[in-house]
Design an enzyme around this catalytic site. Structure first.
Site, PDB file in Angstrom:
ATOM      1  N   ASN A 248     -10.824 -33.595   7.157  1.00  0.00           N
ATOM      2  CA  ASN A 248     -12.122 -33.664   7.803  1.00  0.00           C
ATOM      3  C   ASN A 248     -12.200 -35.424   8.163  1.00  0.00           C
ATOM      4  O   ASN A 248     -12.296 -36.254   7.355  1.00  0.00           O
ATOM      5  CB  ASN A 248     -13.054 -33.554   6.847  1.00  0.00           C
ATOM      6  CG  ASN A 248     -14.378 -33.545   7.209  1.00  0.00           C
ATOM      7  OD1 ASN A 248     -14.735 -33.883   8.401  1.00  0.00           O
ATOM      8  ND2 ASN A 248     -15.502 -33.739   6.376  1.00  0.00           N
TER       9      ASN A 248
ATOM     10  N   LYS B 222     -14.495 -36.457   9.798  1.00  0.00           N
ATOM     11  CA  LYS B 222     -15.995 -36.937   9.686  1.00  0.00           C
ATOM     12  C   LYS B 222     -16.511 -37.755  11.216  1.00  0.00           C
ATOM     13  O   LYS B 222     -15.626 -37.447  12.172  1.00  0.00           O
ATOM     14  CB  LYS B 222     -16.241 -37.690   8.630  1.00  0.00           C
ATOM     15  CG  LYS B 222     -15.728 -37.117   7.319  1.00  0.00           C
ATOM     16  CD  LYS B 222     -16.402 -37.793   6.038  1.00  0.00           C
ATOM     17  CE  LYS B 222     -15.946 -37.191   4.717  1.00  0.00           C
ATOM     18  NZ  LYS B 222     -16.413 -37.642   3.584  1.00  0.00           N
TER      19      LYS B 222
ATOM     20  N   HIS C  48     -20.863 -28.863   4.346  1.00  0.00           N
ATOM     21  CA  HIS C  48     -20.475 -30.206   3.601  1.00  0.00           C
ATOM     22  C   HIS C  48     -21.551 -30.685   2.906  1.00  0.00           C
ATOM     23  O   HIS C  48     -22.621 -30.446   3.736  1.00  0.00           O
ATOM     24  CB  HIS C  48     -19.755 -30.741   4.905  1.00  0.00           C
ATOM     25  CG  HIS C  48     -18.677 -31.999   4.163  1.00  0.00           C
ATOM     26  ND1 HIS C  48     -19.495 -33.243   3.721  1.00  0.00           N
ATOM     27  CD2 HIS C  48     -17.702 -32.141   3.571  1.00  0.00           C
ATOM     28  CE1 HIS C  48     -18.619 -34.034   3.345  1.00  0.00           C
ATOM     29  NE2 HIS C  48     -17.280 -33.393   3.486  1.00  0.00           N
TER      30      HIS C  48
ATOM     31  N   GLU D  47     -22.368 -33.589   3.048  1.00  0.00           N
ATOM     32  CA  GLU D  47     -23.019 -34.550   4.021  1.00  0.00           C
ATOM     33  C   GLU D  47     -23.945 -33.918   4.830  1.00  0.00           C
ATOM     34  O   GLU D  47     -25.005 -34.426   5.129  1.00  0.00           O
ATOM     35  CB  GLU D  47     -22.145 -35.304   4.653  1.00  0.00           C
ATOM     36  CG  GLU D  47     -21.372 -36.540   3.784  1.00  0.00           C
ATOM     37  CD  GLU D  47     -19.916 -36.713   4.167  1.00  0.00           C
ATOM     38  OE1 GLU D  47     -19.558 -36.392   5.271  1.00  0.00           O
ATOM     39  OE2 GLU D  47     -19.017 -37.168   3.355  1.00  0.00           O
TER      40      GLU D  47
ATOM     41  N   GLU E 199     -16.297 -29.132  -3.573  1.00  0.00           N
ATOM     42  CA  GLU E 199     -16.137 -30.437  -3.365  1.00  0.00           C
ATOM     43  C   GLU E 199     -17.355 -31.163  -4.522  1.00  0.00           C
ATOM     44  O   GLU E 199     -18.494 -30.893  -3.767  1.00  0.00           O
ATOM     45  CB  GLU E 199     -16.706 -30.805  -2.074  1.00  0.00           C
ATOM     46  CG  GLU E 199     -15.365 -30.355  -0.913  1.00  0.00           C
ATOM     47  CD  GLU E 199     -15.245 -31.255   0.177  1.00  0.00           C
ATOM     48  OE1 GLU E 199     -14.126 -31.622   0.328  1.00  0.00           O
ATOM     49  OE2 GLU E 199     -16.330 -31.405   1.032  1.00  0.00           O
TER      50      GLU E 199
ATOM     51  N   GLY F 192     -15.539 -39.454  -1.346  1.00  0.00           N
ATOM     52  CA  GLY F 192     -15.696 -40.585  -0.732  1.00  0.00           C
ATOM     53  C   GLY F 192     -15.700 -41.708  -1.811  1.00  0.00           C
ATOM     54  O   GLY F 192     -16.062 -42.945  -1.636  1.00  0.00           O
TER      55      GLY F 192
ATOM     56  N   SER G 252     -11.950 -37.151  -2.956  1.00  0.00           N
ATOM     57  CA  SER G 252     -11.007 -38.396  -3.192  1.00  0.00           C
ATOM     58  C   SER G 252      -9.522 -37.881  -3.479  1.00  0.00           C
ATOM     59  O   SER G 252      -8.962 -38.577  -4.332  1.00  0.00           O
ATOM     60  CB  SER G 252     -11.412 -39.337  -4.177  1.00  0.00           C
ATOM     61  OG  SER G 252     -12.894 -39.781  -3.845  1.00  0.00           O
TER      62      SER G 252
HETATM   63  C1  PEP Z   1     -14.619 -34.671   2.326  1.00  0.00           C
HETATM   64  O1  PEP Z   1     -15.321 -35.087   3.425  1.00  0.00           O
HETATM   65  O2  PEP Z   1     -14.612 -33.576   2.299  1.00  0.00           O
HETATM   66  C2  PEP Z   1     -13.895 -35.244   1.164  1.00  0.00           C
HETATM   67  C3  PEP Z   1     -13.287 -34.694   0.158  1.00  0.00           C
HETATM   68  O3  PEP Z   1     -13.932 -36.711   1.559  1.00  0.00           O
HETATM   69  P1  PEP Z   1     -12.873 -37.755   0.612  1.00  0.00           P
HETATM   70  O4  PEP Z   1     -11.361 -37.261   0.656  1.00  0.00           O
HETATM   71  O5  PEP Z   1     -12.811 -39.096   1.337  1.00  0.00           O
HETATM   72  O6  PEP Z   1     -13.585 -37.737  -0.673  1.00  0.00           O
END
Ligand code: PEP
Length: 249
Positions: free
Chosen positions: A9, A11, A94, A96, A166, A172, A212
């Site tokens: 992703n 973003k 997601h 976000e 997630e 992040g 992460s």
């Molecule tokens: C994500 O945006 O779905 C995500 C898991 O980000 P990151 O790997 O940077 O934590």
């Protein structure tokens, strides 16, 4: 059919030239065999990304969509439009989007339905916040997100979905769920699907972990029995890291 999947992703990162450069570099890397690799660039990249990916086995995802086919929805993009440029998957729910754009599971369920009706595959994200985890509410929250966002689907439709667990506190932040914590929730998601549908369906849905994930922790996570791969943010912006993740099973 349960598949191993690594989805990146991007973003709201990279302009068009930078995105093409990243894709060129990803295509130059050796990637895992028998792993479905997907990239989810911003809308503006999708047409050019599709051209670059057309003779490869890398799938293309959008990061969002609207729930209507067309109309007066300034700034929005429909599934029909995404399909017309060759998009195959849409990330929905997601954290976000849930947090910054106030999308709740019910609103997301309309998008899920629309994506399915158009023959694309949703990548449905669920996960708890840090406060919810500290309060021991994570199973309840995840069950609610699945029930409200996905369980309106029939069995065949659900099999076309990919689920991504997630934990919001791990996205992040550099903080990853331990393999034990992630496995526990993935097993819970399968159990919840089994009680709503049946065990075969529960065992056939791919469930990704996101939060992460990087080359140094992916092998441990991806080899847990109920983890089928990852939804990757930061590490998907570097070709070598991303390719390494596809080889971490
Ligand atoms: C994500 O945006 O779905 C995500 C898991 O980000 P990151 O790997 O940077 O934590």
């Amino acid at each position: 059919m349960r598949q191993k999947i690594v989805a990146g992703n991007w973003k709201m990162n990279l302009d068009l030239v930078e995105g093409e450069e990243l894709l060129t570099n990803i295509l130059d890397q050796e990637r895992g065999k028998d792993v479905v690799t997907i990239v989810a660039p911003p809308y503006i990249h999708l047409s050019s990304a599709k051209r670059m990916l057309s003779h490869t086995n890398i799938g293309l995802a959008a990061q969002n969509c609207h729930n209507q086919t067309s109309g007066a929805y300034t700034g929005e993009v429909s599934v029909k439009m995404l399909k017309s440029v060759g998009v195959e998957y849409v990330i929905l729910g997601h954290s976000e989007r849930r947090e910054y754009f106030k999308e709740d599971s019910l609103a997301i369920s309309f998008k899920v339905n629309h994506v399915i009706e158009n023959g694309l595959r949703p990548i449905y994200c669920c996960g708890e916040t840090l406060t919810e985890r500290k309060d021991g509410q994570h199973f309840e929250i995840i069950e609610k997100q699945l029930t409200e966002g996905l369980f309106q689907l029939n069995e065949i439709e659900l099999l076309n979905c990919i689920i991504a667990y997630e934990p919001v506190w791990a996205i992040g932040t550099g903080e990853t769920a331990s393999p034990e914590q992630a496995q526990e929730v993935h097993a819970f998601i399968r159990k919840t699907i089994a009680s709503q549908y049946n065990a075969i369906t529960a065992n056939s849905v791919s469930i990704l972990y996101g939060g992460s994930v990087k080359p140094s922790n992916a092998v441990e996570l991806f080899n847990c029995p109920d983890i089928d791969g990852g939804l990757i943010g930061g590490a998907a912006l570097q070709a070598e890291s991303f390719a390494t993740l596809t080889k971490s099973f």
